[in-house]
Design a protein around this motif. Structure first.
Motif, PDB file in Angstrom:
ATOM      1  N   VAL A 155      86.756  46.348 -13.582  1.00  0.00           N
ATOM      2  CA  VAL A 155      85.958  45.813 -12.725  1.00  0.00           C
ATOM      3  C   VAL A 155      84.474  47.010 -12.721  1.00  0.00           C
ATOM      4  N   GLY A 156      83.409  46.095 -12.416  1.00  0.00           N
ATOM      5  CA  GLY A 156      82.234  46.763 -12.270  1.00  0.00           C
ATOM      6  C   GLY A 156      81.354  46.143 -11.337  1.00  0.00           C
ATOM      7  N   MET A 157      80.534  47.002 -10.955  1.00  0.00           N
ATOM      8  CA  MET A 157      79.571  46.762  -9.814  1.00  0.00           C
ATOM      9  C   MET A 157      78.145  47.495 -10.041  1.00  0.00           C
ATOM     10  N   ARG A 158      77.027  46.645 -10.400  1.00  0.00           N
ATOM     11  CA  ARG A 158      75.889  47.227 -10.901  1.00  0.00           C
ATOM     12  C   ARG A 158      75.108  47.920  -9.535  1.00  0.00           C
ATOM     13  N   ALA A 159      74.538  49.021  -9.634  1.00  0.00           N
ATOM     14  CA  ALA A 159      74.149  49.830  -8.660  1.00  0.00           C
ATOM     15  C   ALA A 159      73.336  49.235  -7.620  1.00  0.00           C
ATOM     16  N   HIS A 160      72.258  48.117  -7.921  1.00  0.00           N
ATOM     17  CA  HIS A 160      71.402  47.604  -7.210  1.00  0.00           C
ATOM     18  C   HIS A 160      72.188  46.379  -6.432  1.00  0.00           C
ATOM     19  N   TYR A 161      73.339  46.012  -6.714  1.00  0.00           N
ATOM     20  CA  TYR A 161      74.079  45.013  -6.030  1.00  0.00           C
ATOM     21  C   TYR A 161      75.002  45.414  -4.770  1.00  0.00           C
ATOM     22  N   PHE A 162      74.978  46.548  -4.668  1.00  0.00           N
ATOM     23  CA  PHE A 162      75.743  46.883  -3.254  1.00  0.00           C
ATOM     24  C   PHE A 162      75.152  46.489  -2.100  1.00  0.00           C
ATOM     25  N   LYS A 163      75.845  46.209  -1.048  1.00  0.00           N
ATOM     26  CA  LYS A 163      75.263  45.975   0.259  1.00  0.00           C
ATOM     27  C   LYS A 163      75.778  47.055   1.090  1.00  0.00           C
ATOM     28  N   TYR A 164      74.810  47.153   2.172  1.00  0.00           N
ATOM     29  CA  TYR A 164      75.250  48.186   3.237  1.00  0.00           C
ATOM     30  C   TYR A 164      76.238  47.574   4.382  1.00  0.00           C
ATOM     31  N   THR A 193      85.573  59.631  -8.169  1.00  0.00           N
ATOM     32  CA  THR A 193      85.101  59.170  -6.886  1.00  0.00           C
ATOM     33  C   THR A 193      83.624  58.826  -7.067  1.00  0.00           C
ATOM     34  N   LYS A 194      82.984  59.189  -7.897  1.00  0.00           N
ATOM     35  CA  LYS A 194      81.481  59.096  -8.079  1.00  0.00           C
ATOM     36  C   LYS A 194      80.965  57.683  -7.890  1.00  0.00           C
ATOM     37  N   ILE A 195      80.138  57.399  -7.110  1.00  0.00           N
ATOM     38  CA  ILE A 195      79.633  55.813  -7.149  1.00  0.00           C
ATOM     39  C   ILE A 195      78.213  56.180  -7.049  1.00  0.00           C
ATOM     40  N   ARG A 196      77.579  55.261  -7.598  1.00  0.00           N
ATOM     41  CA  ARG A 196      76.026  55.090  -8.040  1.00  0.00           C
ATOM     42  C   ARG A 196      75.636  53.856  -7.367  1.00  0.00           C
ATOM     43  N   TRP A 197      74.466  54.199  -6.087  1.00  0.00           N
ATOM     44  CA  TRP A 197      74.021  53.167  -5.371  1.00  0.00           C
ATOM     45  C   TRP A 197      72.406  53.431  -5.526  1.00  0.00           C
ATOM     46  N   GLU A 198      71.637  52.010  -6.032  1.00  0.00           N
ATOM     47  CA  GLU A 198      70.253  52.190  -6.044  1.00  0.00           C
ATOM     48  C   GLU A 198      69.627  51.390  -4.872  1.00  0.00           C
ATOM     49  N   VAL A 199      68.942  51.856  -3.885  1.00  0.00           N
ATOM     50  CA  VAL A 199      68.424  51.332  -2.915  1.00  0.00           C
ATOM     51  C   VAL A 199      67.129  51.452  -2.471  1.00  0.00           C
ATOM     52  N   ASP A 200      66.315  50.594  -2.038  1.00  0.00           N
ATOM     53  CA  ASP A 200      65.042  50.409  -1.706  1.00  0.00           C
ATOM     54  C   ASP A 200      64.735  51.795  -0.670  1.00  0.00           C
ATOM     55  N   ARG A 249      78.530  53.058   4.567  1.00  0.00           N
ATOM     56  CA  ARG A 249      79.899  52.070   4.251  1.00  0.00           C
ATOM     57  C   ARG A 249      79.184  51.010   3.330  1.00  0.00           C
ATOM     58  N   LEU A 250      79.559  51.075   1.939  1.00  0.00           N
ATOM     59  CA  LEU A 250      79.077  50.125   0.827  1.00  0.00           C
ATOM     60  C   LEU A 250      80.062  48.993   0.809  1.00  0.00           C
ATOM     61  N   ILE A 251      79.225  47.695   0.588  1.00  0.00           N
ATOM     62  CA  ILE A 251      80.201  46.434   0.570  1.00  0.00           C
ATOM     63  C   ILE A 251      80.058  46.003  -1.108  1.00  0.00           C
ATOM     64  N   PHE A 252      81.065  45.917  -1.773  1.00  0.00           N
ATOM     65  CA  PHE A 252      81.163  45.386  -3.139  1.00  0.00           C
ATOM     66  C   PHE A 252      80.895  43.844  -2.842  1.00  0.00           C
ATOM     67  N   ASP A 253      79.828  43.330  -3.285  1.00  0.00           N
ATOM     68  CA  ASP A 253      79.430  41.922  -2.904  1.00  0.00           C
ATOM     69  C   ASP A 253      80.461  41.112  -3.903  1.00  0.00           C
ATOM     70  N   PRO A 254      81.220  40.363  -3.292  1.00  0.00           N
ATOM     71  CA  PRO A 254      82.255  39.384  -3.984  1.00  0.00           C
ATOM     72  C   PRO A 254      81.605  38.487  -5.011  1.00  0.00           C
TER      73      PRO A 254
END
Length: 354
Positions: A270-279, A319-326, A341-346
């Motif tokens: 499973v993958g999640m692009r860095a800019h798709y995470f929500k707070y 454990t490393k997670i990459r998050w790109e945020v404005d 606290r990150l949300i993996f957008d379903p």
């Protein structure tokens, strides 16, 4: 006109085995260095001979190992733009263009004049390649290719040696020129942004094989395989196990995730692009992960936040997670000293197979 390629070629311990058909638009071959992209072009052009298979362009068979057909490069009507443009150093601009033109002398002269005008080369006719800028050399190389009236144009990393500003300008010029070209176009690059801007269809090449092929929009929205996800820029990937039709266990992240899309049985990651995470602002625990900030990297308009996944007890790599945020969003969070606290957008989980 369509292009059909189904070939196999062995090179030491490496085997190229590609099969695809394209008709209309621009096909992008995306892959890392050494994956077989350029070798595929060379086989189509006739510079390299496959061990077996078939290459058909329109109604012409360029190569067929079973029937013993292997047209020489000059009879394939293939325009190949090399990375270094491959201009003749002892020839002028007009002589280089004429070298690609077909027909009698008068027809060649007309073709040269037409291409000089089309590629904005007036005033440069008598100059040699060393007297030209990189952009001018590229235009001469393309003019020479089009003067030969090819059925297909192939571009091999055409912008790899250019600085970012010149690259952008030449990209725009090339897009305009190719928009009017009626034949097939294949472009090779390891740069996902470049491939996305140019291509209608993208084939991901990995270890000598076509790993995925689809429209550019579909490929980036749903890459389907791990290698395709990596090549299209996804940095957050975990091994995964299907639990139900809409839930999975992300093994490396030690978290259960819900997907709004049905989970295929062949999913392995499973993958999640860095800019798709929500707070996560509230108390909702669905698809949330508690994290600790490891490093903050500043870009011109965003931050890359490297995070430690508090849910995982494994080593640092898992454990490393990459998050790109404005920037404004991150600065507001840090001003409030908020925990992460990150949300993996379903809607945006990438369900991948190996």
């Amino acid at each position: 006109m369509s292009l059909s390629v189904d070939i196999k070629k062995r090179l030491g311990n490496f085997t190229l085995r590609v099969s695809f058909t394209v008709s209309g638009g621009i096909l992008g071959l995306l892959g890392a260095s050494g994956c077989g992209k350029s070798m595929t072009l060379k086989c189509i052009a006739g510079i390299e001979e496959p061990d077996e298979g078939k290459i058909v362009l329109g109604d012409r068979v360029l190569f067929d190992s079973e029937k013993g057909i292997n047209l020489p490069p000059q009879k394939r009507k293939v325009g190949y733009l090399f990375q270094n443009y491959a201009l003749f150093p002892n020839m002028t601009v007009e002589e280089n263009i004429a070298a690609g033109a077909a027909g009698i002398k008068a027809e060649k002269e007309n073709a040269v004049k037409e291409k000089i005008e089309m590629f904005y080369l007036k005033g440069l006719e008598k100059k040699r390649p060393f007297q030209l800028s990189g952009g001018q050399q590229q235009r001469v190389a393309l003019a020479r290719i089009l003067a030969s009236e090819p059925d297909i144009i192939m571009l091999d990393e055409p912008f790899s040696a250019l600085d970012s500003n010149l690259k952008w300008l030449l990209e725009q010029e090339l897009m305009e020129l190719l928009a009017a070209y009626p034949g097939e176009v294949i472009m090779v690059s390891h740069n996902r942004n470049e491939i996305y801007r140019f291509s209608d269809t993208i084939a991901v090449v990995s270890d000598g094989r076509i790993d995925a092929i689809s429209s550019r929009e579909q490929l980036f929205q749903n890459p389907e395989t791990v290698s395709a996800a990596l090549l299209t820029g996804c940095k957050n990937i975990s091994r995964a196990e299907k639990i139900t039709s809409h839930t999975l266990k992300a093994v490396d992240w030690n978290i259960t995730l819900y997907s709004n899309r049905p989970i295929p049985d062949n999913m392995t990651h499973v993958g999640m692009r860095a800019h798709y995470f929500k707070y996560a602002h509230g108390n909702d625990n669905t698809n949330t992960m508690n994290c600790t900030v490891v490093k903050v990297i500043e870009n011109p308009f965003s931050y890359i936040i490297l995070l430690k996944n508090n849910c995982c007890s494994g080593g640092a790599d898992c454990t490393k997670i990459r998050w790109e945020v404005d920037k404004a969003v991150w600065e507001e969070l840090t001003a409030k000293n908020s925990p992460v606290r990150l949300i993996f957008d379903p809607d945006n989980l990438l369900l991948l197979s190996q």
